[in-house]
Structures are given as structure tokens and as C-alpha cells.
Design an enzyme around this catalytic site. Structure first.
Site, PDB file in Angstrom:
ATOM      1  N   GLU A 132     -27.123  22.249 -77.975  1.00  0.00           N
ATOM      2  CA  GLU A 132     -25.883  22.774 -77.394  1.00  0.00           C
ATOM      3  C   GLU A 132     -25.122  21.716 -76.582  1.00  0.00           C
ATOM      4  OE1 GLU A 132     -25.063  25.371 -78.624  1.00  0.00           O
ATOM      5  OE2 GLU A 132     -26.493  27.006 -78.496  1.00  0.00           O
ATOM      6  N   TYR A 189     -19.027  32.905 -50.750  1.00  0.00           N
ATOM      7  CA  TYR A 189     -20.207  33.771 -50.820  1.00  0.00           C
ATOM      8  C   TYR A 189     -21.231  33.197 -51.797  1.00  0.00           C
ATOM      9  CZ  TYR A 189     -22.920  38.073 -51.373  1.00  0.00           C
ATOM     10  OH  TYR A 189     -23.923  39.004 -51.417  1.00  0.00           O
ATOM     11  N   TYR A 202     -16.996  44.813 -57.600  1.00  0.00           N
ATOM     12  CA  TYR A 202     -16.394  43.683 -56.877  1.00  0.00           C
ATOM     13  C   TYR A 202     -17.124  42.370 -57.092  1.00  0.00           C
ATOM     14  CZ  TYR A 202     -19.981  43.877 -53.198  1.00  0.00           C
ATOM     15  OH  TYR A 202     -21.167  43.839 -52.512  1.00  0.00           O
ATOM     16  N   HIS A 213     -26.986  27.633 -69.569  1.00  0.00           N
ATOM     17  CA  HIS A 213     -26.887  28.589 -70.679  1.00  0.00           C
ATOM     18  C   HIS A 213     -28.233  29.271 -70.874  1.00  0.00           C
ATOM     19  CE1 HIS A 213     -26.539  30.353 -74.606  1.00  0.00           C
ATOM     20  NE2 HIS A 213     -27.375  29.476 -75.138  1.00  0.00           N
ATOM     21  N   HIS A 269     -24.532  35.712 -79.101  1.00  0.00           N
ATOM     22  CA  HIS A 269     -25.305  34.552 -78.657  1.00  0.00           C
ATOM     23  C   HIS A 269     -25.957  34.821 -77.303  1.00  0.00           C
ATOM     24  CE1 HIS A 269     -25.386  29.856 -78.718  1.00  0.00           C
ATOM     25  NE2 HIS A 269     -26.385  30.320 -77.998  1.00  0.00           N
ATOM     26  N   HIS A 294     -30.190  33.326 -72.478  1.00  0.00           N
ATOM     27  CA  HIS A 294     -30.057  34.560 -73.250  1.00  0.00           C
ATOM     28  C   HIS A 294     -30.624  35.752 -72.462  1.00  0.00           C
ATOM     29  CE1 HIS A 294     -30.270  32.048 -77.252  1.00  0.00           C
ATOM     30  NE2 HIS A 294     -29.185  31.790 -76.530  1.00  0.00           N
TER      31      HIS A 294
END
Length: 217
Positions: A79, A214, A119, A98, A161, A100
Site C-alpha cells: 500500500e 482534543y 459529535y 491503515h 477494503h 481493517h
């Protein structure tokens, strides 16, 4: 500020990979992590190496203007094209992660974005977590599809994906990944109860303004 390519940095990336699997956010070697280094390069996890046996020297360093994978040494994650594309697109972010996660991937399979249902959507830079169009893994087309939706977002869902997040630091990227899966899980659960009640644009803008810094730095 870019991250120094040190043994400590490389060990932190490996620890992050191990955390993704131990927390259930990822499975096997399907996840990958990259960081922008202070030498104008990308440090990325290698292809197909189980995290349990990964060592700092196995991580692959590539120039940010690379057009092909290194021909010698360890192979970078397949990737790498979208990691490179996102680091070049998002000069304000130094980390790409990345994975899954199950609920994120369920939405990916349904080709569904996460709307302004809570929120905490503000953690991802706007009023939704967008959906990127499908392309085969490891392709430049997939990288192009991700850059189309990530210019002003900190996460997206990748059709059929998984999910991807960016972060100013490794800690902040991992926090966003955990929050992405938590939000996806809540959204999927809420859909089973009935009609989703979305926040208004005004309410989203209020949340974005209040969110500030935050989360971990």
C-alpha cells in the site's frame, strides 16, 4: 514537525502494529503504518512480515518523491503508493495508519460513509467520514481515490477494503483509528434500532469549534 528516523521511532511503529492486532482493530498483516521523517523520506512497514517477528531494521525508508518501490532490501507494504500520496497531500500530518477494523470494514463492504451521527465525527475534521471509491489494493488509482476525499478529512472508509487515518503524531493517529472503529460500531448498532438522527450543520460546526486539540498530542 517531521519525525526522526531512529531506532526508538521504528520500535514505536512496531509496537503500534502489535497494538492494532492485540486490540482487535486489525488482523494478521493487513494493516500498515508510515511516518514522515525529518530527512524528507517516508518510513513504512514492510510487506507481509508478521508483526511479532518484525525488527527495526526491517522497516523501509523511501524518498517522498519515489515513483517505484526499492529494488533491494525489504519490500515496503504493497500500500506504499497511498501512504506516499497522503503524506505529500497532507503536509500538516506526519503519520498514516491503515487497518481493517471489523465495523469500519462492514461499512466499507456496504460502501457507506459515516454521516454526522455523533459529535465525535469532529475528530475526523468535518461533518462526516467520507467514502473513497474502490480500486485494487496497492494501485495508484486507489491512492488517487483517497486523495480526493482526504484533503480536508483525517479519516475515510475505503470501499470494499477498510479504513485509513492520518495524524500529527503516531499517538494521535492511533487514537483516531480507535475512535473511528468506535464510531463505526455505534453507527452500525444504531442503524439496527431505527432511523438515524443526524446533527445539523450548525451543531457540527459548534462541535468542530469546541473540539480544538482534543485527544492525545
Amino acid at each position: 514537525m517531521a519525525i526522526k528516523d531512529t531506532t526508538q521511532t521504528r520500535e514505536a511503529i512496531i509496537a503500534a502494529c502489535l497494538w492494532m492486532n492485540s486490540s482487535g482493530i486489525n488482523q494478521g498483516t493487513s494493516g500498515n503504518i508510515s511516518v514522515r521523517t525529518d530527512t524528507n523520506r517516508m518510513l513504512i512497514t514492510p510487506s507481509g512480515v508478521p508483526y511479532e517477528i518484525m525488527t527495526p531494521d526491517m522497516l523501509v525508508s523511501m524518498p517522498l518523491n519515489a515513483t517505484e518501490a526499492p529494488r533491494e532490501g525489504m519490500k515496503p507494504s504493497s500500500e506504499w503508493p497511498f501512504h506516499l500520496a497522503l503524506l505529500n497531500l497532507r503536509q500538516d500530518m506526519d503519520v498514516v495508519v491503515h487497518a481493517h477494523p471489523a465495523h469500519v470494514t462492514a461499512l466499507a463492504i456496504c460502501r457507506e460513509a459515516i454521516p454526522s451521527c455523533h459529535y465525535m465525527i469532529a475528530a475526523f475534521g468535518g461533518g462526516d467520514v467520507p467514502l473513497a471509491d474502490y480500486a485494487i489494493f496497492g494501485s495508484q488509482k486507489l491512492a488517487d481515490n483517497l486523495t480526493k476525499v482526504m484533503a480536508d478529512r483525517h479519516a475515510c472508509i475505503m470501499s470494499n477494503h477498510g479504513g485509513i487515518v492520518v495524524g500529527e503524531t503516531l499517538e494521535r493517529a492511533l487514537w483516531r483509528l480507535g475512535e473511528l472503529e468506535a464510531l463505526a460500531r455505534a453507527y452500525v448498532l444504531a442503524k439496527s434500532f431505527g432511523e438515524i438522527k443526524l446533527l445539523t450543520p450548525e451543531e457540527i460546526n459548534e462541535a468542530l469549534a469546541a473540539f480544538g486539540n482534543y485527544g492525545p498530542r
